[in-house]
Design a protein around this motif. Structure first.
Motif, PDB file in Angstrom:
ATOM      1  N   ALA A  90      52.102  39.175  42.478  1.00 44.20           N
ATOM      2  CA  ALA A  90      51.010  40.108  42.758  1.00 44.20           C
ATOM      3  C   ALA A  90      51.331  41.497  42.238  1.00 44.20           C
ATOM      4  O   ALA A  90      50.456  42.189  41.698  1.00 44.20           O
ATOM      5  CB  ALA A  90      50.732  40.147  44.259  1.00 44.20           C
ATOM      6  N   VAL A 105      50.959  41.452  38.383  1.00 43.75           N
ATOM      7  CA  VAL A 105      49.547  41.418  37.980  1.00 43.75           C
ATOM      8  C   VAL A 105      48.883  42.765  38.258  1.00 43.75           C
ATOM      9  O   VAL A 105      48.100  43.270  37.437  1.00 43.75           O
ATOM     10  CB  VAL A 105      48.818  40.279  38.720  1.00 43.75           C
ATOM     11  CG1 VAL A 105      47.310  40.382  38.510  1.00 43.75           C
ATOM     12  CG2 VAL A 105      49.318  38.928  38.238  1.00 43.75           C
ATOM     13  N   SER A 106      49.186  43.369  39.399  1.00 45.05           N
ATOM     14  CA  SER A 106      48.595  44.670  39.729  1.00 45.05           C
ATOM     15  C   SER A 106      49.033  45.740  38.734  1.00 45.05           C
ATOM     16  O   SER A 106      48.225  46.591  38.329  1.00 45.05           O
ATOM     17  CB  SER A 106      48.996  45.085  41.144  1.00 45.05           C
ATOM     18  OG  SER A 106      48.484  44.176  42.102  1.00 45.05           O
ATOM     19  N   ALA A 138      47.131  45.108  35.529  1.00 41.51           N
ATOM     20  CA  ALA A 138      45.725  45.508  35.694  1.00 41.51           C
ATOM     21  C   ALA A 138      45.585  47.022  35.700  1.00 41.51           C
ATOM     22  O   ALA A 138      44.630  47.578  35.132  1.00 41.51           O
ATOM     23  CB  ALA A 138      45.169  44.916  36.991  1.00 41.51           C
ATOM     24  N   VAL A 142      43.717  36.208  36.811  1.00 44.83           N
ATOM     25  CA  VAL A 142      43.446  37.319  37.728  1.00 44.83           C
ATOM     26  C   VAL A 142      43.493  38.654  36.996  1.00 44.83           C
ATOM     27  O   VAL A 142      42.658  39.533  37.222  1.00 44.83           O
ATOM     28  CB  VAL A 142      44.442  37.293  38.901  1.00 44.83           C
ATOM     29  CG1 VAL A 142      44.237  38.494  39.806  1.00 44.83           C
ATOM     30  CG2 VAL A 142      44.274  35.999  39.702  1.00 44.83           C
ATOM     31  N   THR A 143      44.460  38.812  36.086  1.00 42.46           N
ATOM     32  CA  THR A 143      44.549  40.058  35.318  1.00 42.46           C
ATOM     33  C   THR A 143      43.295  40.277  34.482  1.00 42.46           C
ATOM     34  O   THR A 143      42.858  41.419  34.280  1.00 42.46           O
ATOM     35  CB  THR A 143      45.785  40.034  34.408  1.00 42.46           C
ATOM     36  OG1 THR A 143      46.952  39.761  35.185  1.00 42.46           O
ATOM     37  CG2 THR A 143      45.968  41.364  33.696  1.00 42.46           C
ATOM     38  N   ALA A 165      40.914  41.739  37.116  1.00 45.85           N
ATOM     39  CA  ALA A 165      41.361  42.760  38.072  1.00 45.85           C
ATOM     40  C   ALA A 165      41.344  44.161  37.488  1.00 45.85           C
ATOM     41  O   ALA A 165      41.345  45.145  38.238  1.00 45.85           O
ATOM     42  CB  ALA A 165      42.766  42.421  38.571  1.00 45.85           C
ATOM     43  N   ARG A 191      44.299  47.466  46.267  1.00 47.40           N
ATOM     44  CA  ARG A 191      43.841  46.142  45.867  1.00 47.40           C
ATOM     45  C   ARG A 191      44.983  45.125  45.741  1.00 47.40           C
ATOM     46  O   ARG A 191      44.729  43.963  45.429  1.00 47.40           O
ATOM     47  CB  ARG A 191      43.103  46.226  44.520  1.00 47.40           C
ATOM     48  CG  ARG A 191      41.746  46.889  44.620  1.00 47.40           C
ATOM     49  CD  ARG A 191      41.016  46.896  43.291  1.00 47.40           C
ATOM     50  NE  ARG A 191      39.685  47.458  43.415  1.00 47.40           N
ATOM     51  CZ  ARG A 191      38.593  46.764  43.720  1.00 47.40           C
ATOM     52  NH1 ARG A 191      38.687  45.461  43.918  1.00 47.40           N
ATOM     53  NH2 ARG A 191      37.424  47.351  43.823  1.00 47.40           N
ATOM     54  N   VAL A 223      44.787  40.966  45.186  1.00 45.06           N
ATOM     55  CA  VAL A 223      45.325  40.276  44.014  1.00 45.06           C
ATOM     56  C   VAL A 223      46.140  39.067  44.445  1.00 45.06           C
ATOM     57  O   VAL A 223      46.042  37.982  43.851  1.00 45.06           O
ATOM     58  CB  VAL A 223      46.176  41.247  43.171  1.00 45.06           C
ATOM     59  CG1 VAL A 223      46.981  40.503  42.123  1.00 45.06           C
ATOM     60  CG2 VAL A 223      45.287  42.283  42.501  1.00 45.06           C
ATOM     61  N   SER A 261      43.729  36.370  45.375  1.00 48.67           N
ATOM     62  CA  SER A 261      43.068  35.795  44.201  1.00 48.67           C
ATOM     63  C   SER A 261      43.972  34.798  43.489  1.00 48.67           C
ATOM     64  O   SER A 261      43.524  33.756  43.023  1.00 48.67           O
ATOM     65  CB  SER A 261      42.653  36.908  43.241  1.00 48.67           C
ATOM     66  OG  SER A 261      41.750  37.798  43.851  1.00 48.67           O
TER      67      SER A 261
END
Length: 583
Positions: free
Chosen positions: A396, A399-400, A403, A451-452, A455, A509, A513, A516
């Motif tokens: 997570a 990915v965050s 993003a 997800v990316t 996001a 968020r 993430v 998701s």
């Protein structure tokens, strides 16, 4: 001026049309991109018991015209749109357009109720800042409460399940199943609106102190203008920076409310798109996607128009003060407290076996032996929460970060990223995952890519809105007049003003993430049982929420703690910048 605006908007309209065409074509080619047999998928959706013999599959191909190829099918479908004909469903044989319009109507009604709840929730989150700012006591301001951080990180399907089981079934106060009137809309609207309102409220609360510190507000306070009047003008000053994200919320609540629509049995567009995507019912999926793209374009246009009406002259004349100067703010609780509590839970869980089965201890309530209780297989929930932390947090966070980087970079190019963000946001999450899988293939990195891919959109919209206002500030015009280059303006003026609020937005968020990523497990991607990944724990224990609520609340509380850590840690970004400027 009008002609110049039209000329400036023409490339954006062309770019938006190209993106819509690419998306619809990608949906139309989905079975062939993913190298699956559409005839076999349709057969399984129609009848799971029927044997897939070559004769049966050939009959389906002949019936649907699959032998003509995807280009012919897509061309025929596009050719029927000007006549209002979106074809017939490959599964039911019914006309597609009436079904999609009916589902869209239900989703729009639900979205309207959710937005009303979100507005009330956001007002509650910002109430303290508005009161203190209007009373000219901004030095007493504290960041928005931890409760709003918890609320913003709650997954909508968990909120919906709890409301349906407790308020709808056990207490019987409101109907929990179906779609027959206003009373049936209350619980679904609460499920969607409470988390969305908490998130929007925190974003607005992040902007309000800067508005109250602007010269006009200070001058109004010196003249004795009533605090409520100042608060109203501060809201008008801050809302344009959030309108693009509000537009994304509108589209997301319309096409992305899949879980809530399934739990409450609402015949909405999100649920229809999910069914069409899993069955590869291309005419329905294409029509639903096109409806969401059109809605996204309309909402995006209305958001930009509203922003121009609110502060348009100041944007044009470059007469805005900077909204992102450091203001006194003290977090209600140190992030180390939440981080330490989360770390203690993870450490306690790591000392236990997450896979040990005890069928005689199924769904046991919390005790000394099992502090978080047990799940449906008798496994210790604390152990599974602890062992699932590493994968959940690492992926997570990665990915965050990706993003955030994409969102900031693309947000600095608003003409390019605006239509792109609207189009990406219009894609239902399940469809986005299928498209990414079709292009990149199924593998360990596929969930993160999927997800990316979606996001970054709200972060880019936030960046673009703040950039537009920052470019219209008086201090930027003065710095430009002193001979600063565009690169110097970007590095020393624009990015320091835009990055802190967008970074806090990304941190807020982070738990979403993580959820998701887990949701892709339903598609055969990402974490699969017996993995103790937090989102998967939620989905596994959700059916037992009435008998054993602790099994679902434990991973939900862990995600909420993660959100609290992220939010309170993000509050230090602006304070660090303040200390540097005052040093």
């Amino acid at each position: 001026m009008v002609k110049a605006a039209l000329r400036g908007g023409a490339p954006v309209l062309v770019w938006r049309a190209v993106l819509a065409a690419v998306l619809v074509c990608g949906v139309g080619l989905l079975p062939w991109l993913s190298r699956t047999d559409p005839a076999l998928t349709v057969l399984r959706a129609r009848s799971a018991e029927r044997t897939a013999t070559p004769e049966v599959l050939d009959a389906i191909r002949a019936q649907l015209g699959l032998d003509a190829g995807p280009a012919r099918l897509l061309g025929d479908w596009l050719g029927g749109l000007p006549r209002g004909d979106a074809g017939v469903s490959w599964i039911s044989g019914a006309e597609v357009m009436p079904a999609v319009l009916q589902a869209l109507g239900a989703s729009l009604l639900l979205m309207g109720g959710a937005l009303l709840v979100a507005a009330v929730t956001a007002a509650g989150v910002c109430a303290r800042t508005l009161r203190l700012g209007a009373g000219r006591r901004l030095d007493e301001r504290r960041s928005a409460g931890t409760g709003s951080a918890f609320l913003a990180t709650l997954p909508d399907f968990l909120t919906a399940s709890v409301l349906a089981s407790v308020v709808g079934v056990q207490l019987g106060w409101l109907p929990a199943l179906g779609w027959y009137g206003p009373a049936w809309m209350v619980l679904p609207a609460l499920s969607l609106g409470l988390p969305a309102g908490a998130l929007l409220g925190r974003l607005l609360d992040d902007l309000l102190p800067g508005a109250f510190a602007e010269p006009w507000a200070l001058a109004a306070a010196a003249r004795g203008v009533h605090g409520r009047t100042v608060a109203r003008q501060a809201l008008r000053r801050c809302v344009p920076g959030l309108l693009p994200n509000l537009g994304l919320f509108v589209v997301g609540l319309t096409g992305g409310a899949v879980a809530v629509e399934k739990i409450f049995d609402i015949p909405g567009l999100g649920r229809l798109s999910l069914q069409a995507a899993t069955a590869q019912d291309l005419p329905v999926l294409q029509a639903g996607t096109l409806a969401l793209v059109v809605l996204a374009a309309a909402v995006g246009g209305l958001a930009r128009l509203a922003a121009r009406l609110l502060i348009g002259p100041a944007l044009r004349d470059g007469a805005l003060p900077s909204l992102h100067r450091p203001t006194p703010s003290r977090p209600t609780t140190p992030p180390l407290l939440y981080g330490g509590l989360l770390l203690a839970v993870v450490a306690a869980g790591l000392a236990r076996d997450p896979l040990e089965l005890d069928t005689t201890a199924r769904l046991r309530s919390p005790s000394w032996a099992h502090p978080f209780g047990t799940d449906a297989l008798g496994r210790d929930v604390l152990a599974r929460v602890g062992h699932g932390a590493l994968d959940t947090l690492a992926v997570a966070a990665a990915v965050s970060a990706a993003a955030l980087l994409l969102g900031v970079l693309l947000g600095l190019l608003p003409r390019f990223s605006g239509p792109l963000a609207d189009t990406v946001n219009a894609v239902p999450p399940v469809l986005a995952a299928l498209l990414v899988t079709a292009v990149a293939g199924s593998g360990p990195a596929t969930p993160a890519l999927a997800v990316t891919a979606v996001a970054w959109a709200p972060l880019a919209a936030h960046t673009s809105a703040l950039l537009r206002q920052e470019k219209a500030t008086t201090h930027l015009a003065a710095t430009r007049g002193l001979g600063a280059t565009p690169l110097q303006l970007l590095r020393h003026e624009i990015l320091p003003a835009v990055l802190p609020p967008v970074l806090r937005h990304a941190l807020l968020r982070l738990p979403g993430v993580a959820l998701s990523l887990a949701a892709l497990g339903f598609l055969g991607l990402g974490a699969q049982p017996p993995s103790p990944e937090w989102g998967l724990l939620l989905s596994e224990n959700l059916p037992y929420v009435e008998r054993a609520p602790w099994a679902a609340l434990a991973p939900a509380a862990a995600l909420a703690l993660l959100g609290a850590v992220a939010v309170t840690a993000g509050g230090g970004v602006d304070r660090t910048r303040a200390r540097r400027r005052h040093a």
